[in-house]
Design a protein around this motif. Structure first.
Motif, PDB file in Angstrom:
ATOM      1  N   UNK A   1       0.707  -1.270   0.134  1.00  0.00           N
ATOM      2  CA  UNK A   1       0.274   0.315   0.039  1.00  0.00           C
ATOM      3  C   UNK A   1       0.716   1.518  -0.118  1.00  0.00           C
ATOM      4  N   UNK A   2       0.223   1.885  -0.593  1.00  0.00           N
ATOM      5  CA  UNK A   2       1.755   3.560  -0.863  1.00  0.00           C
ATOM      6  C   UNK A   2      -0.091   4.611  -0.955  1.00  0.00           C
ATOM      7  N   UNK A   3      -0.259   5.598   0.301  1.00  0.00           N
ATOM      8  CA  UNK A   3      -1.592   6.009   0.005  1.00  0.00           C
ATOM      9  C   UNK A   3      -0.607   7.340   0.332  1.00  0.00           C
ATOM     10  N   UNK A   4      -1.641   8.333  -0.025  1.00  0.00           N
ATOM     11  CA  UNK A   4      -0.707   9.947  -0.084  1.00  0.00           C
ATOM     12  C   UNK A   4       0.642  10.090   0.695  1.00  0.00           C
ATOM     13  N   UNK A   5       0.864   9.383  -0.600  1.00  0.00           N
ATOM     14  CA  UNK A   5       2.368   9.570  -0.204  1.00  0.00           C
ATOM     15  C   UNK A   5       3.278  10.168  -1.513  1.00  0.00           C
TER      16      UNK A   5
ATOM     17  N   UNK B   1      -7.773   9.631  -5.328  1.00  0.00           N
ATOM     18  CA  UNK B   1      -7.869   7.689  -6.167  1.00  0.00           C
ATOM     19  C   UNK B   1      -7.544   7.040  -6.572  1.00  0.00           C
ATOM     20  N   UNK B   2      -7.918   5.943  -6.273  1.00  0.00           N
ATOM     21  CA  UNK B   2      -7.388   4.754  -5.627  1.00  0.00           C
ATOM     22  C   UNK B   2      -6.888   4.003  -7.175  1.00  0.00           C
ATOM     23  N   UNK B   3      -5.698   3.626  -7.087  1.00  0.00           N
ATOM     24  CA  UNK B   3      -5.230   2.808  -7.982  1.00  0.00           C
ATOM     25  C   UNK B   3      -5.002   1.033  -7.863  1.00  0.00           C
TER      26      UNK B   3
ATOM     27  N   UNK C   1      -2.886   5.124  -3.549  1.00  0.00           N
ATOM     28  CA  UNK C   1      -3.926   6.427  -3.368  1.00  0.00           C
ATOM     29  C   UNK C   1      -2.891   7.691  -3.135  1.00  0.00           C
ATOM     30  N   UNK C   2      -3.462   8.598  -4.001  1.00  0.00           N
ATOM     31  CA  UNK C   2      -2.796   9.686  -4.517  1.00  0.00           C
ATOM     32  C   UNK C   2      -3.962  10.835  -5.005  1.00  0.00           C
ATOM     33  N   UNK C   3      -3.387  12.067  -4.409  1.00  0.00           N
ATOM     34  CA  UNK C   3      -4.428  13.318  -5.009  1.00  0.00           C
ATOM     35  C   UNK C   3      -4.039  13.292  -7.299  1.00  0.00           C
TER      36      UNK C   3
END
Length: 322
Positions: free
Chosen positions: A194-198, A316-318, A225-227
């Motif tokens: 997982x890599x969320x907001x990084x 968005x989540x990829x 997940x990212x902007x």
């Protein structure tokens, strides 16, 4: 370092054993040379926390909760609250500790609810969370059945917050290490990363994607997940000095551009499974942060824009496979 010694003993007999060639030296260097000025005070606060009552129930499936209100006397409960507030600001959560509601800035459970239906079953899996903050999602991953969960985040306050929660839950299969992704070797050992907001905090997002890929087993799943911004596969916003008052925001791709980046890095089965505009009930000021929050980062006359005039945060989540 005792907590890390326990981690070393655990990985010596599992699929992460090859990490022992570099990890102890890295964490020894961190401990000897990079401790925050408040570290010793935080450690004393940890040592002063009351002990969880025997038989306290733990719920990691629907929330992150240990024990019930009434487990402690009124004096013990007040002491618990005062000690946990010494670790402010609490960004990601919420947590429920023996009836104490740590109402964090972010409702991270909202994000978990958005992504959980789309990810592979975590039962029995080895899971890595890059930039995990205080570790809220580590506990939810464990609650979803993960066998061994590792989070990495270099922010020492987050480590202390994690250790405070771990003090009460006491699950040795959930761990947080004070490292950045650039300090990880090519472990190729995790079923899900997982890599969320990084990603938007990284100066080189493509290098970052390769670093994530290097941690996965063949066929393993990346949850990122990212902007994002609106646009086609060539659209990328590079903000000026600040974006939503954050200095360290470098690249905001469109959803199509993000998919193209993942494919260029060799990921397969790339898909965008969710888009969500960050709402004011998901990121907001509480008594547990004492700082500004989303409302302060948006144009007061137009919440569709940041205070600098950029599009307001949209995430968005990829999901993709190695």
């Amino acid at each position: 370092m005792t907590r890390f010694n326990t981690f070393y003993q655990q990985i010596a007999t599992n699929r992460l054993s090859h990490w022992l060639t570099s990890l102890p030296a890295q964490l020894s260097d961190w401990h000897n040379n990079n401790l925050h000025g408040e570290y010793q005070h935080w450690q004393k606060t940890l040592d002063a926390l009351p002990t969880t009552k025997n038989g306290a129930t733990v719920d990691l499936q629907s929330t992150v909760k240990v024990g019930e209100l009434g487990d402690f006397t009124e004096g013990e409960f007040k002491r618990l609250e005062n000690l946990m507030k010494k670790f402010k600001p609490w960004r990601k959560g919420p947590y429920h500790i023996h009836g104490l509601h740590i109402d964090t800035e972010w409702r991270s459970d909202f994000k978990w609810d958005r992504l959980a239906p789309h990810i592979a079953d975590l039962t029995g899996k080895y899971v890595l969370d890059i930039g995990c903050g205080s570790g809220y999602h580590l506990w939810r991953m464990r609650g979803a059945g993960a066998e061994f969960v590792v989070g990495v985040d270099p922010t020492q306050l987050f480590l202390m917050q994690f250790n405070a929660v771990q003090h009460f839950i006491n699950d040795p299969q959930v761990n947080l290490l004070p490292l950045g992704v650039e300090q990880l070797p090519e472990l190729a050992a995790f079923d899900t990363v997982f890599a969320m907001g990084v990603l938007y905090h990284r100066r080189s997002p493509i290098d970052f994607l390769y670093q994530l890929k290097a941690q996965l087993v063949k066929g393993g799943e990346l949850v990122l997940e990212t902007l994002i911004v609106d646009g086609d596969e060539n659209t990328v916003l590079v903000p000026g000095e600040r974006y939503a008052k954050m200095r360290n925001v470098w690249f905001l791709p469109s959803g199509k551009a993000m998919c193209a980046w993942l494919e260029r890095c060799g990921f397969s089965n790339v898909r965008m499974v969710n888009i969500d505009v960050t709402a004011l009930d998901e990121q907001r000021k509480t008594s547990w942060i004492d700082t500004e929050s989303l409302q302060d980062f948006l144009d007061p006359n137009d919440n569709t824009k940041t205070i600098e005039g950029y599009p307001a945060p949209k995430r968005a989540i990829f999901i993709a496979n190695k």
